[in-house]
Motif scaffolding. Structure first.
Motif, PDB file in Angstrom:
ATOM      1  N   PHE A   6       0.857  -1.196   0.000  1.00  0.00           N
ATOM      2  CA  PHE A   6       0.000   0.000   0.000  1.00  0.00           C
ATOM      3  C   PHE A   6       0.884   1.233   0.000  1.00  0.00           C
ATOM      4  CE2 PHE A   6      -2.553  -3.337   1.964  1.00  0.00           C
ATOM      5  CZ  PHE A   6      -3.748  -3.201   1.268  1.00  0.00           C
ATOM      6  N   ASN A   7       0.339   2.328  -0.563  1.00  0.00           N
ATOM      7  CA  ASN A   7       1.096   3.583  -0.578  1.00  0.00           C
ATOM      8  C   ASN A   7       1.223   4.183   0.809  1.00  0.00           C
ATOM      9  OD1 ASN A   7       1.591   3.601  -3.292  1.00  0.00           O
ATOM     10  ND2 ASN A   7      -0.401   4.548  -3.754  1.00  0.00           N
ATOM     11  N   SER A   8       0.216   3.928   1.628  1.00  0.00           N
ATOM     12  CA  SER A   8       0.255   4.520   2.972  1.00  0.00           C
ATOM     13  C   SER A   8      -0.508   3.618   3.920  1.00  0.00           C
ATOM     14  CB  SER A   8      -0.415   5.902   2.959  1.00  0.00           C
ATOM     15  OG  SER A   8      -1.792   5.735   2.655  1.00  0.00           O
ATOM     16  N   ILE A   9      -0.301   3.853   5.205  1.00  0.00           N
ATOM     17  CA  ILE A   9      -1.030   3.078   6.228  1.00  0.00           C
ATOM     18  C   ILE A   9      -2.527   3.392   6.136  1.00  0.00           C
ATOM     19  CG2 ILE A   9      -0.603   4.790   8.067  1.00  0.00           C
ATOM     20  CD1 ILE A   9      -0.355   1.138   8.825  1.00  0.00           C
ATOM     21  N   GLN A  10      -2.849   4.622   5.754  1.00  0.00           N
ATOM     22  CA  GLN A  10      -4.271   4.995   5.610  1.00  0.00           C
ATOM     23  C   GLN A  10      -4.926   4.158   4.509  1.00  0.00           C
ATOM     24  OE1 GLN A  10      -1.792   7.211   5.979  1.00  0.00           O
ATOM     25  NE2 GLN A  10      -2.432   8.674   7.551  1.00  0.00           N
ATOM     26  N   ASP A  11      -4.199   3.945   3.385  1.00  0.00           N
ATOM     27  CA  ASP A  11      -4.749   3.112   2.292  1.00  0.00           C
ATOM     28  C   ASP A  11      -4.953   1.680   2.765  1.00  0.00           C
ATOM     29  OD1 ASP A  11      -4.692   5.232   0.627  1.00  0.00           O
ATOM     30  OD2 ASP A  11      -2.936   4.589  -0.535  1.00  0.00           O
ATOM     31  N   GLU A  12      -3.994   1.201   3.555  1.00  0.00           N
ATOM     32  CA  GLU A  12      -4.099  -0.179   4.053  1.00  0.00           C
ATOM     33  C   GLU A  12      -5.330  -0.321   4.961  1.00  0.00           C
ATOM     34  OE1 GLU A  12      -0.712  -1.669   6.259  1.00  0.00           O
ATOM     35  OE2 GLU A  12      -1.600  -3.677   6.369  1.00  0.00           O
ATOM     36  N   ILE A  13      -5.526   0.663   5.842  1.00  0.00           N
ATOM     37  CA  ILE A  13      -6.676   0.616   6.760  1.00  0.00           C
ATOM     38  C   ILE A  13      -7.977   0.652   5.959  1.00  0.00           C
ATOM     39  CG2 ILE A  13      -7.925   1.966   8.534  1.00  0.00           C
ATOM     40  CD1 ILE A  13      -5.113   2.654   9.684  1.00  0.00           C
ATOM     41  N   SER A  14      -8.004   1.484   4.938  1.00  0.00           N
ATOM     42  CA  SER A  14      -9.221   1.593   4.131  1.00  0.00           C
ATOM     43  C   SER A  14      -9.539   0.259   3.437  1.00  0.00           C
ATOM     44  CB  SER A  14      -8.988   2.745   3.143  1.00  0.00           C
ATOM     45  OG  SER A  14      -9.940   2.765   2.200  1.00  0.00           O
ATOM     46  N   ALA A  15      -8.519  -0.413   2.913  1.00  0.00           N
ATOM     47  CA  ALA A  15      -8.729  -1.714   2.245  1.00  0.00           C
ATOM     48  C   ALA A  15      -9.177  -2.771   3.266  1.00  0.00           C
ATOM     49  CB  ALA A  15      -7.434  -2.148   1.553  1.00  0.00           C
ATOM     50  N   LEU A  16      -8.539  -2.779   4.435  1.00  0.00           N
ATOM     51  CA  LEU A  16      -8.895  -3.777   5.459  1.00  0.00           C
ATOM     52  C   LEU A  16     -10.317  -3.558   5.985  1.00  0.00           C
ATOM     53  CD1 LEU A  16      -5.514  -3.813   7.393  1.00  0.00           C
ATOM     54  CD2 LEU A  16      -6.595  -5.829   6.361  1.00  0.00           C
ATOM     55  N   LYS A  17     -10.692  -2.289   6.062  1.00  0.00           N
ATOM     56  CA  LYS A  17     -12.045  -1.953   6.528  1.00  0.00           C
ATOM     57  C   LYS A  17     -13.095  -2.573   5.594  1.00  0.00           C
ATOM     58  CE  LYS A  17     -13.344   2.251   6.624  1.00  0.00           C
ATOM     59  NZ  LYS A  17     -13.682   3.665   6.833  1.00  0.00           N
ATOM     60  N   LYS A  18     -12.847  -2.439   4.287  1.00  0.00           N
ATOM     61  CA  LYS A  18     -13.789  -3.022   3.296  1.00  0.00           C
ATOM     62  C   LYS A  18     -13.790  -4.537   3.407  1.00  0.00           C
ATOM     63  CE  LYS A  18     -13.737   0.489  -0.276  1.00  0.00           C
ATOM     64  NZ  LYS A  18     -12.387   1.055  -0.438  1.00  0.00           N
ATOM     65  N   GLN A  19     -12.578  -5.104   3.460  1.00  0.00           N
ATOM     66  CA  GLN A  19     -12.450  -6.563   3.526  1.00  0.00           C
ATOM     67  C   GLN A  19     -13.189  -7.143   4.743  1.00  0.00           C
ATOM     68  OE1 GLN A  19      -8.259  -7.675   3.507  1.00  0.00           O
ATOM     69  NE2 GLN A  19      -8.790  -9.666   4.376  1.00  0.00           N
ATOM     70  N   ARG A  20     -13.105  -6.435   5.873  1.00  0.00           N
ATOM     71  CA  ARG A  20     -13.711  -6.952   7.118  1.00  0.00           C
ATOM     72  C   ARG A  20     -15.146  -6.475   7.334  1.00  0.00           C
ATOM     73  NH1 ARG A  20     -10.839 -11.211   8.173  1.00  0.00           N
ATOM     74  NH2 ARG A  20      -8.710 -10.836   8.858  1.00  0.00           N
ATOM     75  N   ASN A  21     -15.631  -5.616   6.422  1.00  0.00           N
ATOM     76  CA  ASN A  21     -16.947  -4.975   6.617  1.00  0.00           C
ATOM     77  C   ASN A  21     -16.990  -4.318   8.010  1.00  0.00           C
ATOM     78  OD1 ASN A  21     -19.523  -4.115   6.101  1.00  0.00           O
ATOM     79  ND2 ASN A  21     -20.487  -6.009   6.805  1.00  0.00           N
ATOM     80  N   ALA A  22     -16.016  -3.431   8.219  1.00  0.00           N
ATOM     81  CA  ALA A  22     -15.830  -2.805   9.539  1.00  0.00           C
ATOM     82  C   ALA A  22     -16.065  -1.297   9.491  1.00  0.00           C
ATOM     83  CB  ALA A  22     -14.410  -3.083  10.033  1.00  0.00           C
ATOM     84  N   ALA A  23     -16.460  -0.756  10.636  1.00  0.00           N
ATOM     85  CA  ALA A  23     -16.517   0.709  10.798  1.00  0.00           C
ATOM     86  C   ALA A  23     -15.527   1.072  11.906  1.00  0.00           C
ATOM     87  CB  ALA A  23     -17.921   1.128  11.194  1.00  0.00           C
ATOM     88  N   ILE A  24     -14.884   2.230  11.746  1.00  0.00           N
ATOM     89  CA  ILE A  24     -13.933   2.680  12.781  1.00  0.00           C
ATOM     90  C   ILE A  24     -14.568   3.823  13.567  1.00  0.00           C
ATOM     91  CG2 ILE A  24     -11.660   3.697  13.216  1.00  0.00           C
ATOM     92  CD1 ILE A  24     -10.622   2.285  10.756  1.00  0.00           C
TER      93      ILE A  24
END
Ligand code: 13P
Ligand code: SF4
Length: 308
Positions: A6-24
């Protein structure tokens, strides 16, 4: 398995959020980089109530343990994650369920009001929960002939006692962060910025001596709302510094000065973007309040919500 780059940790979090169907969800005291990746930012009760309405299966709560527990109590079917399991709360750890049971035996018929900053096991022993925003309303709603046992924050209890005129039995608990804000800090900063409005959190240890100097005594959510409508340009903020950062970010035309120089909550600051990413990746650290405790704790929260 090939690890995605990922380009940034923010991009990684955004992808993981979708994958896990999660809200922060992030508390008002979180660092700004965390507040920026969060779907919702607010005080503990607002976030717990938002969580109930979300369609996502996973709630990552960036805050402290009792807050994640409150989400688990109100949304038992969701998976609640914390980025760091050691993010506790000094105030919440100052009272235990057995302390409350013993106190109730000493005051038969007494009504227990607990601040949300308590473990689920203490909420389960309480008649009502309350927040810093509604402690006075909750206390006033209790019949005048009833004794009230207030846990664990001495200063919030003292504030509710003064505002409502009700005599409360107060537990001697306090928040170590708000205890660091003292009356000398208040007097000094008021002299420095005489036109500024002083907003004080009722957990502040200086409340006993300096309550009369505050323009408003408010919860974190109350401070956010107040600043939005106040015509003032300068504010002295007597609470944890994460809120000062949020206010400065939202209102670049206004100035915010933290009261005292050490009001930073080490527990809140244990959370980082890196830990949030690992939490979503590994589905760690799950907070689940056992069903029997959750059912009893929910009653005290629902009674509070019914009051308004
Ligand atoms: P809120 O209930 O306003 O979110 O505050 C919680 C807290 O920990 C204050 O120190
Ligand atoms: Fe607990 Fe105090 Fe930190 Fe709030 S600021 S989470 S009351 S230790």
């Amino acid at each position: 398995m090939v690890k995605q780059l990922f380009n940034s940790i923010q991009d990684e979090i955004s992808a993981l959020k979708k994958q896990r169907n999660a809200a922060i969800l992030a508390h008002n005291y979180q660092a700004m980089d965390i507040q920026r990746v969060a779907d919702y930012v607010g005080d503990s009760l607002y976030l717990a109530r938002i969580a109930e309405k979300l369609k996502e299966d996973v709630i990552l709560f960036s805050g402290v343990h009792f807050m994640a527990e409150t989400v688990s109590i109100l949304s038992p079917s969701k998976t609640v994650l914390m980025p760091d399991p050691d993010a506790g709360c000094s105030l919440a750890s100052m009272v235990k369920a057995e302390d409350v049971r013993k106190w109730k035996q000493e005051h038969p018929g007494g009504i227990v009001v607990c601040y949300v900053n308590t473990p689920a096991t203490v909420k389960a022993e309480s008649d009502y929960a309350c927040t810093s925003a509604n402690a006075c309303q909750v206390v006033s709603s209790i019949p005048a002939d009833k004794e009230i046992l207030f846990v664990p924050d001495f200063f919030l209890g003292l504030y509710a006692q003064r505002q409502t005129g009700r005599k409360l039995h107060l537990w001697p608990g306090f928040c170590h962060v708000h205890a660091r804000i003292n009356s000398e800090h208040i007097e000094k900063i008021k002299q420095q910025y005489p036109d500024a409005e002083l907003l004080m959190h009722p957990e502040c240890g200086c409340l006993t001596k300096s309550m009369h100097l505050a323009d408003k005594i408010l919860s974190t959510g109350g401070m956010v709302k107040h600043v939005e409508t106040s015509p003032k340009k300068e504010f002295l903020i007597a609470t944890e510094t994460g809120l000062v950062e949020q206010l400065a970010d939202k209102h670049p035309d206004k100035a915010f000065y933290p009261v005292g120089d050490k009001a930073t909550c080490e527990y809140m600051k244990m959370n980082t973007l890196e830990k949030i990413a690992r939490s979503l990746e590994k589905m760690q650290f799950v907070v689940k309040v056992p069903d029997d405790i959750a059912a009893r704790a929910r009653l005290s929260i629902e009674r509070m919500i019914a009051i308004g």
